[in-house]
Design an enzyme around this catalytic site. Structure first.
Site, PDB file in Angstrom:
ATOM      1  N   ARG A  92       0.829  -1.210   0.000  1.00 39.34           N
ATOM      2  CA  ARG A  92       0.000   0.000   0.000  1.00 39.34           C
ATOM      3  C   ARG A  92       0.863   1.261   0.000  1.00 39.34           C
ATOM      4  O   ARG A  92       0.505   2.276  -0.583  1.00 39.34           O
ATOM      5  CB  ARG A  92      -0.874  -0.022   1.251  1.00 39.34           C
ATOM      6  CG  ARG A  92      -2.157   0.728   1.162  1.00 39.34           C
ATOM      7  CD  ARG A  92      -2.974   0.728   2.447  1.00 39.34           C
ATOM      8  NE  ARG A  92      -3.017  -0.479   3.214  1.00 39.34           N
ATOM      9  CZ  ARG A  92      -3.971  -1.407   3.143  1.00 39.34           C
ATOM     10  NH1 ARG A  92      -4.957  -1.268   2.294  1.00 39.34           N
ATOM     11  NH2 ARG A  92      -3.929  -2.473   3.919  1.00 39.34           N
ATOM     12  N   TYR A  93       1.982   1.207   0.694  1.00 45.13           N
ATOM     13  CA  TYR A  93       2.888   2.352   0.809  1.00 45.13           C
ATOM     14  C   TYR A  93       4.217   1.957   0.166  1.00 45.13           C
ATOM     15  O   TYR A  93       4.578   0.779   0.176  1.00 45.13           O
ATOM     16  CB  TYR A  93       3.145   2.690   2.282  1.00 45.13           C
ATOM     17  CG  TYR A  93       1.911   2.865   3.125  1.00 45.13           C
ATOM     18  CD1 TYR A  93       1.237   4.081   3.148  1.00 45.13           C
ATOM     19  CD2 TYR A  93       1.430   1.824   3.900  1.00 45.13           C
ATOM     20  CE1 TYR A  93       0.107   4.249   3.941  1.00 45.13           C
ATOM     21  CE2 TYR A  93       0.297   1.979   4.696  1.00 45.13           C
ATOM     22  CZ  TYR A  93      -0.356   3.199   4.708  1.00 45.13           C
ATOM     23  OH  TYR A  93      -1.472   3.362   5.483  1.00 45.13           O
ATOM     24  N   ARG A  96       7.030  -0.229   2.450  1.00 40.66           N
ATOM     25  CA  ARG A  96       6.689  -1.372   3.313  1.00 40.66           C
ATOM     26  C   ARG A  96       5.559  -2.205   2.723  1.00 40.66           C
ATOM     27  O   ARG A  96       4.740  -1.691   1.955  1.00 40.66           O
ATOM     28  CB  ARG A  96       6.318  -0.907   4.719  1.00 40.66           C
ATOM     29  CG  ARG A  96       5.182   0.109   4.782  1.00 40.66           C
ATOM     30  CD  ARG A  96       5.313   0.940   6.059  1.00 40.66           C
ATOM     31  NE  ARG A  96       4.247   1.893   6.241  1.00 40.66           N
ATOM     32  CZ  ARG A  96       4.232   3.122   5.717  1.00 40.66           C
ATOM     33  NH1 ARG A  96       5.216   3.524   4.903  1.00 40.66           N
ATOM     34  NH2 ARG A  96       3.241   3.948   5.968  1.00 40.66           N
ATOM     35  N   CYS A 105      -6.215 -17.089  14.134  1.00 45.80           N
ATOM     36  CA  CYS A 105      -5.818 -16.293  15.304  1.00 45.80           C
ATOM     37  C   CYS A 105      -6.063 -17.131  16.554  1.00 45.80           C
ATOM     38  O   CYS A 105      -6.822 -18.107  16.521  1.00 45.80           O
ATOM     39  CB  CYS A 105      -6.669 -15.029  15.402  1.00 45.80           C
ATOM     40  SG  CYS A 105      -6.588 -13.989  13.939  1.00 45.80           S
ATOM     41  N   CYS A 109     -11.762 -11.502  17.367  1.00 47.60           N
ATOM     42  CA  CYS A 109     -12.299 -10.258  17.904  1.00 47.60           C
ATOM     43  C   CYS A 109     -13.598  -9.934  17.163  1.00 47.60           C
ATOM     44  O   CYS A 109     -13.657 -10.065  15.927  1.00 47.60           O
ATOM     45  CB  CYS A 109     -11.293  -9.137  17.699  1.00 47.60           C
ATOM     46  SG  CYS A 109      -9.635  -9.618  18.251  1.00 47.60           S
ATOM     47  N   CYS A 112     -13.270  -7.437  14.216  1.00 49.41           N
ATOM     48  CA  CYS A 112     -12.106  -7.631  13.329  1.00 49.41           C
ATOM     49  C   CYS A 112     -12.335  -7.066  11.925  1.00 49.41           C
ATOM     50  O   CYS A 112     -13.347  -7.337  11.289  1.00 49.41           O
ATOM     51  CB  CYS A 112     -11.793  -9.114  13.221  1.00 49.41           C
ATOM     52  SG  CYS A 112     -10.441  -9.444  12.074  1.00 49.41           S
ATOM     53  N   ARG A 114     -10.632  -7.924   9.392  1.00 49.03           N
ATOM     54  CA  ARG A 114     -10.444  -8.987   8.394  1.00 49.03           C
ATOM     55  C   ARG A 114     -11.344 -10.178   8.725  1.00 49.03           C
ATOM     56  O   ARG A 114     -11.015 -11.316   8.444  1.00 49.03           O
ATOM     57  CB  ARG A 114      -8.974  -9.425   8.347  1.00 49.03           C
ATOM     58  CG  ARG A 114      -8.040  -8.331   7.891  1.00 49.03           C
ATOM     59  CD  ARG A 114      -6.737  -8.858   7.273  1.00 49.03           C
ATOM     60  NE  ARG A 114      -5.948  -7.733   6.817  1.00 49.03           N
ATOM     61  CZ  ARG A 114      -4.838  -7.302   7.413  1.00 49.03           C
ATOM     62  NH1 ARG A 114      -4.365  -7.945   8.466  1.00 49.03           N
ATOM     63  NH2 ARG A 114      -4.186  -6.258   6.948  1.00 49.03           N
ATOM     64  N   ASP A 275     -13.038   0.113  11.926  1.00 45.98           N
ATOM     65  CA  ASP A 275     -13.225  -0.038  10.477  1.00 45.98           C
ATOM     66  C   ASP A 275     -14.658  -0.455  10.160  1.00 45.98           C
ATOM     67  O   ASP A 275     -15.373  -0.985  11.013  1.00 45.98           O
ATOM     68  CB  ASP A 275     -12.246  -1.094   9.940  1.00 45.98           C
ATOM     69  CG  ASP A 275     -10.816  -0.599  10.003  1.00 45.98           C
ATOM     70  OD1 ASP A 275     -10.572   0.536   9.545  1.00 45.98           O
ATOM     71  OD2 ASP A 275      -9.950  -1.331  10.523  1.00 45.98           O
ATOM     72  N   ASP A 312      -8.266   4.169   8.739  1.00 46.57           N
ATOM     73  CA  ASP A 312      -7.888   3.507   7.493  1.00 46.57           C
ATOM     74  C   ASP A 312      -8.941   3.868   6.461  1.00 46.57           C
ATOM     75  O   ASP A 312     -10.120   3.524   6.628  1.00 46.57           O
ATOM     76  CB  ASP A 312      -7.845   1.984   7.704  1.00 46.57           C
ATOM     77  CG  ASP A 312      -6.434   1.467   7.644  1.00 46.57           C
ATOM     78  OD1 ASP A 312      -5.801   1.622   6.581  1.00 46.57           O
ATOM     79  OD2 ASP A 312      -5.969   0.923   8.658  1.00 46.57           O
ATOM     80  N   LYS A 319      -3.741   4.840   5.916  1.00 51.05           N
ATOM     81  CA  LYS A 319      -4.176   5.476   7.166  1.00 51.05           C
ATOM     82  C   LYS A 319      -3.935   6.976   7.116  1.00 51.05           C
ATOM     83  O   LYS A 319      -2.920   7.405   6.581  1.00 51.05           O
ATOM     84  CB  LYS A 319      -3.316   4.966   8.326  1.00 51.05           C
ATOM     85  CG  LYS A 319      -3.675   3.622   8.828  1.00 51.05           C
ATOM     86  CD  LYS A 319      -2.727   3.280   9.982  1.00 51.05           C
ATOM     87  CE  LYS A 319      -2.599   1.795  10.106  1.00 51.05           C
ATOM     88  NZ  LYS A 319      -2.154   1.113   8.901  1.00 51.05           N
TER      89      LYS A 319
HETATM   90  S1  SF4 Z   1      -8.351  -8.228  15.028  1.00 53.32           S
HETATM   91 FE1  SF4 Z   1      -8.813  -9.932  13.598  1.00 53.32          FE
HETATM   92  S2  SF4 Z   1      -6.804 -10.540  12.816  1.00 53.32           S
HETATM   93 FE2  SF4 Z   1      -6.430  -9.372  14.730  1.00 53.32          FE
HETATM   94  S3  SF4 Z   1      -6.394 -10.920  16.391  1.00 53.32           S
HETATM   95 FE3  SF4 Z   1      -8.492 -10.122  16.261  1.00 53.32          FE
HETATM   96  S4  SF4 Z   1      -9.522 -11.604  14.920  1.00 53.32           S
HETATM   97 FE4  SF4 Z   1      -7.327 -11.894  14.578  1.00 53.32          FE
END
Ligand code: SF4
Length: 355
Positions: A92-93, A96, A105, A109, A112, A114, A275, A312, A319
């Site tokens: 993206r940049y 990096r 994971c 979360c 999340c 993603r 997000d 983002d 960002k």
């Molecule tokens: S935010 Fe998403 S990618 Fe990061 S630890 Fe939590 S579930 Fe996993």
């Protein structure tokens, strides 16, 4: 609550452990069919089941509200796909890349970004062929100074595999920094063992670790010890947090979190605005609320404790800082321009332009 032996992954287990009411089971089954669920024994031990608004539970225990999506929400909210030249890489940049090694994971979360890409149903790690292609891309692009290992959570790899990845990257002459983004030190601190720490240390590149945590209670004695193992090994750490309604959207919670990071020798780095991930509306704040919180902590906390409040931009545009501004222009009656600068108490002062 005594510590469980295994990670909870099914809504029925959450009901059995008193983390969700049995009446909610049918809807939680629907949520779990769409988005992965996982609470490690360590995380479960932090939750107060008698508190329906427990800030740890809000981050991990699924809610029927996740079945509601608003029109702006999208499956790939920060536009990873639009910036992915080869599988596993997001460029993206200029200097990096993200290197997405795994799609699993330790915990999942509820907010999340993603969430459509991670979980046990997805490929757990890149195939040997995809990994080689991604590494080739990094090798061919001499402008890549920093590689950010993300996913999923790269600490789901074994220490042996992590050591291989680290030495593959460190062998590329232009890669000087390897940054590892992880939630494992707070989700499953025992995983940050001596072998894992040793795997992070490579010659030829400097390793940084970015810890994702959102509430001071996540920084338990075990989590602090895991971070200390990293920092004592010479690995600098920064933090990443998400501003979450009911978790850290008040000055006391945010203050305690930032102080806890600094006490652990972790420099607060990013406070992300939530997000636009599907089914996460109930956990997002407004940007104005985030800016007001940033003003408040600027007035109360050491400069060491100040993160950048960032958004983002949807679509893959990166960002941008969205914190409150402190400097503006002022014109007096003779139309002379001066700066207006706001101090940490909110009082306004004038400052002359350079003559
Ligand atoms: S935010 Fe998403 S990618 Fe990061 S630890 Fe939590 S579930 Fe996993």
């Amino acid at each position: 609550m005594s510590k469980l032996a295994t990670t909870l992954r099914q809504p029925q287990q959450l009901v059995d452990e008193g983390l969700a009411p049995s009446a909610a089971l049918p809807e939680l089954e629907k949520v779990a069919a769409r988005y992965a669920v996982a609470l490690t024994p360590h995380v479960v031990s932090l939750i107060d089941p008698s508190n329906p608004n427990d800030p740890i539970a809000l981050q991990y225990v699924p809610s029927a509200k996740e079945l509601e999506s608003e029109s702006h929400e999208r499956a790939d909210p920060i536009g990873d796909a639009a910036r992915s030249p080869v599988e596993g890489i997001v460029h993206r940049y200029p200097d990096r890349v993200l290197f997405k090694l795994v799609h699993v994971c330790a915990v999942y979360c509820r907010f999340c970004f993603r969430r459509e890409m991670v979980g046990p149903g997805k490929d757990s790690a890149l195939s040997a062929e995809v990994y080689a292609k991604a590494l080739g891309y990094i090798r061919e692009h001499s402008e890549i100074w920093e590689v950010i290992l993300t996913g999923g959570d790269p600490l789901m790899l074994s220490p042996r595999r992590m050591a291989e990845v680290m030495s593959d990257l460190a062998a590329i002459p232009h890669v000087k920094i390897i940054r590892i983004h992880t939630r494992v030190p707070v989700a499953d601190p025992a995983r940050v063992n001596e072998e894992m720490v040793a795997a992070f240390r490579v010659s030829g590149a400097t390793t940084w670790v970015a810890l994702h945590a959102n509430h001071a209670r996540e920084l338990t004695d075990d989590a602090r010890a895991a971070c200390a193992r990293l920092v004592d090994a010479g690995i600098p750490m920064v933090s990443q947090s998400v501003l979450l309604r009911g978790v850290n959207d008040n000055p006391a919670a945010l203050e305690a979190l930032m102080r806890a990071f600094v006490e652990c020798r972790i420099k607060p780095y990013y406070l992300h605005h939530g997000d636009l991930a599907p089914g996460t509306q109930h956990l997002r704040t407004t940007i104005e609320e985030g800016q007001q919180l940033m003003r408040t902590i600027r007035g109360r906390l050491s400069g060491l404790c100040q993160p950048d409040y960032v958004l983002d931009i949807p679509g893959g545009f990166g960002k941008s800082p969205i914190g409150p501004g402190y400097l503006s222009h002022d014109r007096d009656e003779r139309a002379e321009s001066r700066y207006r600068i706001v101090d940490y108490c909110g009082d306004v002062h004038l400052y002359p332009p350079k003559s």
